[in-house]
Scaffold this motif. Structure first.
Motif, PDB file in Angstrom:
ATOM      1  N   ALA A  80      -2.197   7.194  -3.595  1.00  0.00           N
ATOM      2  CA  ALA A  80      -3.118   6.050  -3.663  1.00  0.00           C
ATOM      3  C   ALA A  80      -3.062   5.231  -2.382  1.00  0.00           C
ATOM      4  CB  ALA A  80      -2.780   5.182  -4.874  1.00  0.00           C
ATOM      5  N   LEU A  81      -1.867   4.998  -1.849  1.00  0.00           N
ATOM      6  CA  LEU A  81      -1.740   4.227  -0.604  1.00  0.00           C
ATOM      7  C   LEU A  81      -2.412   4.952   0.562  1.00  0.00           C
ATOM      8  CD1 LEU A  81       1.941   2.923  -0.849  1.00  0.00           C
ATOM      9  CD2 LEU A  81      -0.162   1.597  -1.121  1.00  0.00           C
ATOM     10  N   ALA A  82      -2.284   6.261   0.596  1.00  0.00           N
ATOM     11  CA  ALA A  82      -2.907   7.036   1.669  1.00  0.00           C
ATOM     12  C   ALA A  82      -4.426   6.961   1.589  1.00  0.00           C
ATOM     13  CB  ALA A  82      -2.454   8.495   1.604  1.00  0.00           C
ATOM     14  N   GLU A  83      -4.959   6.792   0.387  1.00  0.00           N
ATOM     15  CA  GLU A  83      -6.412   6.767   0.212  1.00  0.00           C
ATOM     16  C   GLU A  83      -7.022   5.384   0.378  1.00  0.00           C
ATOM     17  OE1 GLU A  83      -7.078   8.744  -3.508  1.00  0.00           O
ATOM     18  OE2 GLU A  83      -6.369  10.665  -2.716  1.00  0.00           O
ATOM     19  N   LEU A  84      -6.205   4.324   0.405  1.00  0.00           N
ATOM     20  CA  LEU A  84      -6.739   2.972   0.616  1.00  0.00           C
ATOM     21  C   LEU A  84      -7.249   2.836   2.043  1.00  0.00           C
ATOM     22  CD1 LEU A  84      -3.991   0.723  -1.043  1.00  0.00           C
ATOM     23  CD2 LEU A  84      -6.245   1.294  -1.977  1.00  0.00           C
ATOM     24  N   SER A  85      -8.199   1.944   2.219  1.00  0.00           N
ATOM     25  CA  SER A  85      -8.617   1.635   3.589  1.00  0.00           C
ATOM     26  C   SER A  85      -7.457   0.911   4.273  1.00  0.00           C
ATOM     27  CB  SER A  85      -9.856   0.740   3.581  1.00  0.00           C
ATOM     28  OG  SER A  85      -9.507  -0.582   3.211  1.00  0.00           O
ATOM     29  N   PRO A  86      -7.385   0.945   5.590  1.00  0.00           N
ATOM     30  CA  PRO A  86      -6.309   0.223   6.286  1.00  0.00           C
ATOM     31  C   PRO A  86      -6.278  -1.269   5.924  1.00  0.00           C
ATOM     32  CG  PRO A  86      -7.402   1.707   7.806  1.00  0.00           C
ATOM     33  CD  PRO A  86      -8.204   1.724   6.531  1.00  0.00           C
ATOM     34  N   ASP A  87      -7.451  -1.888   5.778  1.00  0.00           N
ATOM     35  CA  ASP A  87      -7.500  -3.309   5.426  1.00  0.00           C
ATOM     36  C   ASP A  87      -6.943  -3.566   4.035  1.00  0.00           C
ATOM     37  OD1 ASP A  87      -8.659  -3.867   7.884  1.00  0.00           O
ATOM     38  OD2 ASP A  87     -10.704  -3.833   7.086  1.00  0.00           O
ATOM     39  N   GLU A  88      -7.289  -2.714   3.076  1.00  0.00           N
ATOM     40  CA  GLU A  88      -6.772  -2.864   1.711  1.00  0.00           C
ATOM     41  C   GLU A  88      -5.258  -2.629   1.687  1.00  0.00           C
ATOM     42  OE1 GLU A  88     -10.744  -1.310  -0.694  1.00  0.00           O
ATOM     43  OE2 GLU A  88      -9.177   0.127  -0.150  1.00  0.00           O
ATOM     44  N   ARG A  89      -4.807  -1.608   2.420  1.00  0.00           N
ATOM     45  CA  ARG A  89      -3.377  -1.289   2.452  1.00  0.00           C
ATOM     46  C   ARG A  89      -2.573  -2.441   3.052  1.00  0.00           C
ATOM     47  NH1 ARG A  89      -3.856   3.649   3.766  1.00  0.00           N
ATOM     48  NH2 ARG A  89      -4.064   3.313   6.004  1.00  0.00           N
ATOM     49  N   ASP A  90      -3.073  -3.030   4.160  1.00  0.00           N
ATOM     50  CA  ASP A  90      -2.369  -4.158   4.773  1.00  0.00           C
ATOM     51  C   ASP A  90      -2.195  -5.310   3.782  1.00  0.00           C
ATOM     52  OD1 ASP A  90      -1.955  -3.015   7.265  1.00  0.00           O
ATOM     53  OD2 ASP A  90      -3.710  -3.981   8.186  1.00  0.00           O
ATOM     54  N   VAL A  91      -3.276  -5.672   3.099  1.00  0.00           N
ATOM     55  CA  VAL A  91      -3.217  -6.803   2.157  1.00  0.00           C
ATOM     56  C   VAL A  91      -2.273  -6.483   0.996  1.00  0.00           C
ATOM     57  CG1 VAL A  91      -4.571  -8.137   0.485  1.00  0.00           C
ATOM     58  CG2 VAL A  91      -5.449  -7.780   2.803  1.00  0.00           C
ATOM     59  N   LEU A  92      -2.410  -5.302   0.421  1.00  0.00           N
ATOM     60  CA  LEU A  92      -1.573  -4.926  -0.717  1.00  0.00           C
ATOM     61  C   LEU A  92      -0.092  -4.919  -0.341  1.00  0.00           C
ATOM     62  CD1 LEU A  92      -1.394  -3.853  -3.674  1.00  0.00           C
ATOM     63  CD2 LEU A  92      -1.429  -1.556  -2.677  1.00  0.00           C
ATOM     64  N   LEU A  93       0.238  -4.304   0.788  1.00  0.00           N
ATOM     65  CA  LEU A  93       1.648  -4.158   1.150  1.00  0.00           C
ATOM     66  C   LEU A  93       2.256  -5.461   1.669  1.00  0.00           C
ATOM     67  CD1 LEU A  93       1.637  -0.543   2.583  1.00  0.00           C
ATOM     68  CD2 LEU A  93       2.135  -1.339   0.256  1.00  0.00           C
ATOM     69  N   MET A  94       1.445  -6.323   2.271  1.00  0.00           N
ATOM     70  CA  MET A  94       1.981  -7.637   2.671  1.00  0.00           C
ATOM     71  C   MET A  94       2.310  -8.478   1.454  1.00  0.00           C
ATOM     72  SD  MET A  94       0.020  -8.982   6.030  1.00  0.00           S
ATOM     73  CE  MET A  94       0.209  -8.155   7.595  1.00  0.00           C
ATOM     74  N   THR A  95       1.528  -8.354   0.389  1.00  0.00           N
ATOM     75  CA  THR A  95       1.844  -9.116  -0.818  1.00  0.00           C
ATOM     76  C   THR A  95       2.990  -8.472  -1.602  1.00  0.00           C
ATOM     77  OG1 THR A  95       0.101  -8.011  -2.088  1.00  0.00           O
ATOM     78  CG2 THR A  95      -0.453 -10.125  -1.089  1.00  0.00           C
ATOM     79  N   ALA A  96       2.972  -7.134  -1.684  1.00  0.00           N
ATOM     80  CA  ALA A  96       3.975  -6.444  -2.504  1.00  0.00           C
ATOM     81  C   ALA A  96       5.318  -6.267  -1.809  1.00  0.00           C
ATOM     82  CB  ALA A  96       3.439  -5.070  -2.924  1.00  0.00           C
TER      83      ALA A  96
END
Length: 191
Positions: A125-141
């Motif tokens: 799922a992380l590999a399939e996220l857009s870079p922008d979505e991944r940055d936001v998700l991982l900065m929060t998580a």
């Protein structure tokens, strides 16, 4: 204890004072970068982040007492140069289920991802996220930044953080059969 802004301001007169910022934030930033890119790149990327921060310290907005968003924003820009490495890492984990980083930081990861199959699904799922979505998700998580801090780090409005996070969570929840790997309340805001 001095705020990060006070340390940065002091470093304008005494450059050695900047080391306080490194001592405060490098370990957490290193863990975050390690989770994103692996241990082999983390040392260099964290060093590059602090070098860039040191060089730009005269432009730091002293109204922000906490420098974490500023540092994570610089790290995100540097991580962006390694997107292919990050995605290959997630794809390999999705195929094999082996993640050396998870093993070394098991106590933190166990609360977010419990089973090997879930790790593979999350990596996919992380590999399939857009870079922008991944940055936001991982900065929060993984970096435990609040919405305002993520917005500051990435230079985007809070509403954009919320919408990207919502999309990223929706996609990861679907990939994980309804489980939310972040365990973050919708209204959480550390800043």
């Amino acid at each position: 204890m001095s705020t990060d802004a006070e340390v940065i301001e002091q470093s304008w007169r005494d450059p050695a004072a900047f080391s306080t910022l490194f001592d405060r934030h490098a370990p957490a930033l290193h863990r975050y970068v390690t989770r994103r890119l692996g241990d082999s790149l983390a040392d260099d990327l964290v060093a590059e982040t602090f070098l860039a921060a040191f060089r730009r310290r005269d432009r730091y907005d002293l109204r922000h007492a906490d420098a974490r968003p500023w540092l994570y924003g610089m790290a995100a820009n540097l991580i962006g140069k390694h997107r292919r490495t990050e995605i290959r890492s997630y794809q390999a984990l999705a195929r094999t289920g082996v993640d050396d980083v998870v093993e070394s930081y098991a106590d933190r990861v166990d609360a977010r991802v419990s089973a090997s199959a879930a790790q593979r699904d999350l990596a996919r799922a992380l590999a399939e996220l857009s870079p922008d979505e991944r940055d936001v998700l991982l900065m929060t998580a993984w970096a435990d930044l609040g919405y305002e801090e993520v917005a500051q780090a990435l230079g985007i409005p809070v509403g954009t953080v919320r919408s990207r996070l919502h999309r990223a969570r929706k996609k990861t929840r679907a990939a994980l059969g309804g489980m939310d790997p972040t365990h973050i309340e919708e209204e959480t805001d550390h800043g």
